[in-house]
Enzyme design. Structure first.
Site, mmCIF file in Angstrom:
data_model
loop_
_atom_site.group_PDB
_atom_site.id
_atom_site.type_symbol
_atom_site.label_atom_id
_atom_site.label_comp_id
_atom_site.label_asym_id
_atom_site.label_seq_id
_atom_site.Cartn_x
_atom_site.Cartn_y
_atom_site.Cartn_z
ATOM 1 N N GLU A 139 0.359 -6.768 -20.740
ATOM 2 C CA GLU A 139 1.527 -7.572 -20.350
ATOM 3 C C GLU A 139 2.593 -7.584 -21.436
ATOM 4 O O GLU A 139 3.790 -7.505 -21.139
ATOM 5 C CB GLU A 139 1.088 -9.001 -20.016
ATOM 6 C CG GLU A 139 0.156 -9.125 -18.841
ATOM 7 C CD GLU A 139 0.821 -8.815 -17.506
ATOM 8 O OE1 GLU A 139 0.093 -8.714 -16.501
ATOM 9 O OE2 GLU A 139 2.067 -8.670 -17.469
ATOM 10 N N ASP A 152 -4.068 0.558 -10.566
ATOM 11 C CA ASP A 152 -2.751 0.976 -10.082
ATOM 12 C C ASP A 152 -1.853 1.755 -11.047
ATOM 13 O O ASP A 152 -1.572 2.932 -10.865
ATOM 14 C CB ASP A 152 -1.994 -0.229 -9.531
ATOM 15 C CG ASP A 152 -2.000 -1.441 -10.460
ATOM 16 O OD1 ASP A 152 -2.481 -1.330 -11.602
ATOM 17 O OD2 ASP A 152 -1.520 -2.514 -10.035
ATOM 18 N N GLU A 181 -1.493 -11.245 -0.514
ATOM 19 C CA GLU A 181 -1.973 -10.611 -1.738
ATOM 20 C C GLU A 181 -2.883 -9.424 -1.428
ATOM 21 O O GLU A 181 -2.899 -8.434 -2.170
ATOM 22 C CB GLU A 181 -2.715 -11.637 -2.600
ATOM 23 C CG GLU A 181 -3.242 -11.109 -3.915
ATOM 24 C CD GLU A 181 -2.153 -10.766 -4.922
ATOM 25 O OE1 GLU A 181 -2.496 -10.243 -6.012
ATOM 26 O OE2 GLU A 181 -0.960 -11.017 -4.630
ATOM 27 N N GLU A 219 6.035 -4.935 -5.216
ATOM 28 C CA GLU A 219 5.560 -3.574 -4.972
ATOM 29 C C GLU A 219 6.027 -2.974 -3.646
ATOM 30 O O GLU A 219 6.351 -1.780 -3.577
ATOM 31 C CB GLU A 219 4.029 -3.523 -5.047
ATOM 32 C CG GLU A 219 3.466 -3.724 -6.442
ATOM 33 C CD GLU A 219 3.467 -5.180 -6.892
ATOM 34 O OE1 GLU A 219 3.395 -5.412 -8.112
ATOM 35 O OE2 GLU A 219 3.527 -6.077 -6.013
#
EC number: 3.2.1.-
Length: 620
Positions: A247, A375, A484, A509
């Site tokens: 992050e 991902d 989600e 996304e």
């Protein structure tokens, strides 16, 4: 021995005995040696070394050179030997680290004993090396103006009206963040206060850093200048707490890099390099696979436990740019070492499981997902290839091999004709697709042209099918926002069947894939789908003091989660704005977006040579 007389001096004046002269000369030579040697051992000796060692300049280090051995030794060295690190023994590597007069000090030395890399990178004489990054050369090497001919303003009035609406949403979200949560990481819009959390290890201002480039490309210059001032006066990188390497990298390092490349403000570059140094201790593992959590204080330590594919695999773009800006090869060496290990170990059916031991270098369990945990690893493979100006053949090979394995094992077709990506658990398929996996429509789309010629249209069709499925997950909810995660079993198709999967937290996304597919095809449905999302966000997520996620997309009586995520400002609103803009706003010929939607420029060799035939006008 006969000594020459000095003019105007009598022999008697030089009446020193031979032994006295010898002692005098010995003393004098010792004094000179001491003074000269002291130049190299003073605490701030780097600039002095440049004066005397400028002739050792060579080309910058590349992966595969002798410096890799030094990097491996650094990775294997126990932490108690890190202060200080011995100089590299390879003469070639030593010369490479001195390229441009930049003496490569150990990056784990205490700040009290060495200058920071940001200071070295911006010192007045640092430009002696022709391979040092030049912002002026960078600007000349862009093929197009980053902000387009008219800031990307579309000629169609309806499309421009929609773009202006997205800009208003950004200003509304930013103004409320500034009013109620300034300097905190995120806004809690219902309670009108700030949220810090524990994800960033004590770092503050995540929403500020994530918003810099969005504000800039939208032309919100007053807001951008406020954000820049906060970075200058209030961004403290000397925090002491456990932070997510992933992050911090994608939001802070990525955000600062992007802001620098768009504006040329040295402040952002210096902060990015300084923070990048603080992330390096995470790589101090037996394999070089970084830990997921690092303490940013006092040059930190990393936590134990397995490393996650999407975390250690989502560093390449930012770290390569840190090397470009700092002339320091260690960042590229670290991420290339990750690649080497992944290429060596066996992959079940060609797939990459989500968990890897940073100690043994073995997979911990065979769970494969293109959504959460996996991902952005795949995303960064194709984007590394594109960002290298299509020269990173290793990334290209890894990406298309992985995509082939994904198609063979994970891509499924529902009874209703929807294409989706299932998850793989030790050979058993779980017919579930997460919202996070919906980025893959855009990913497969931007990689279509560089696949095998006979597969290019197939890849573009697959990208369109996945994007369509993700749109269906929105269209089949009451709020027209996606859950989600959604399933394709038990009679369900593109809908969440568990209460725990029904929430929406302002994720980007699906909209990200709309933006890429619009640019690749110019099919108007993608802009229409994007506008549906804008209307749903306005109706269900906009509250009096900002935007909030909702707990159940299948009920019109919404319950808000009281969180305006920083990625809503960085990704969701930016992708919507780009969707309704002309393609020359951050054109894909020049820019690659990191997984937090921070644009990073394609790295061309001409950056250093200055032999550019692209943009010839300034863009600031």
């Amino acid at each position: 021995m006969v000594f020459r007389k000095l003019p105007g001096v009598s022999a008697s004046g030089m009446g020193l005995r031979l032994s006295q002269k010898f002692v005098f000369l010995l003393f004098l030579s010792g004094l000179v040696t001491l003074c000269f040697g002291a130049l190299f051992f003073l605490p701030d000796s780097v600039r002095l070394k440049r004066i005397f060692l400028s002739k050792t300049e060579t080309q910058p280090v590349t992966v595969g050179s002798g410096s890799e051995n030094d990097a491996r030794e650094h990775l294997k060295r126990p932490k108690d030997q890190e202060h200080p690190r011995k100089p590299p023994v390879s003469h070639e590597a030593t010369e490479e680290r001195l390229a441009g007069g930049k003496a490569q000090e150990d990056l784990t030395l205490s700040r009290s004993k060495t200058e920071s890399a940001s200071e070295r990178a911006t010192s007045p004489d640092h430009g002696a090396n022709s391979d040092t990054f030049s912002y002026k050369k960078f600007k000349r090497c862009l093929l197009k103006h980053p902000l387009g001919r008219d800031n990307g303003k579309p000629s169609d009035p309806k499309t421009n009206e929609r773009r202006e609406k997205v800009k208003e949403m950004m200003k509304f979200a930013w103004d409320n963040y500034k009013r109620y949560a300034w300097g905190k990481n995120e806004l809690r819009p219902l309670t009108r206060n700030g949220h810090i959390g524990n994800m960033f290890g004590g770092l503050r201002g995540a929403s500020v850093i994530d918003s810099l480039d969005t504000l800039y490309i939208m032309g919100l210059m007053e807001e951008y200048n406020d954000a820049k001032e906060w970075v200058q006066t209030s961004l403290d990188l000397n925090s002491n707490g456990e932070a997510s390497l992933f992050e911090v990298n994608i939001r802070y390092v990525g955000g600062l890099l992007s802001a620098y490349y768009l504006t040329g403000e040295e402040l952002f570059k210096n902060k990015a390099v300084e923070l990048g140094e603080k992330l390096l201790p995470a790589f101090n593992t037996p394999t070089g696979i970084p830990r997921g959590v690092i303490n940013l204080g006092s040059w930190g330590w990393a936590s134990a436990g397995s490393s996650i594919l999407a975390e250690f695999g989502t560093l390449h773009l930012e770290f390569v740019h840190l090397t470009e800006l700092s002339s320091n090869p260690i960042y590229t060496e670290k991420v290339m070492n990750i690649r080497k290990l992944l290429n060596k170990i066996e992959k079940p059916h060609g797939l990459y499981p989500n968990f890897l031991s940073p100690v043994s270098g073995n997979w911990v369990q065979h769970h494969v997902s293109i959504g959460g945990l996996g991902d952005s690893f795949y995303e960064y493979l194709i984007k590394s290839y594109l960002m290298s100006d299509k020269t990173d053949d290793d990334a290209k090979k890894m990406y298309y091999s992985a995509l082939e394995a994904i198609e063979a094992n994970l891509v499924q077709k529902s009874p209703g004709g929807l294409t989706y990506m299932a998850e793989w658990r030790g050979g058993i398929l779980d017919h579930k697709m997460g919202h996070l996996a919906c980025f893959s429509g855009g990913m497969i789309g931007i990689g279509a042209d560089d696949g095998a010629p006979e597969k290019r249209q197939h890849y573009l069709d697959l990208a369109a099918e996945i994007t369509h499925t993700c749109h269906e997950s929105y269209a089949r909810s009451a709020t027209k926002l996606g859950p989600e995660a959604f399933r394709f079993d038990g009679g369900a198709e593109a809908t969440a069947t568990r209460l725990s999967d029904r929430y929406y937290i302002l994720r980007p996304e699906v909209i990200e894939s709309y933006m890429y597919m619009w640019r690749l095809t110019h099919d108007p449905k993608y802009r229409e789908w994007g506008w549906e999302a804008v209307e749903a966000l306005e109706e269900h997520c906009r509250v009096e003091s900002g935007f909030s996620g909702i707990r159940d997309v299948y009920t019109m009586t919404v319950s808000h989660d009281n969180m305006q995520q920083s990625f809503f400002l960085s990704e969701t609103l930016k992708y919507l704005y780009l969707l309704f803009s002309d393609d020359d706003l951050l054109p894909l010929e020049d820019w690659v977006f990191n997984t937090e939607a921070h644009p990073l420029p394609i790295i061309r060799k001409s950056f250093f040579s200055g032999e550019c035939y692209g943009l010839s006008i300034p863009f600031q």
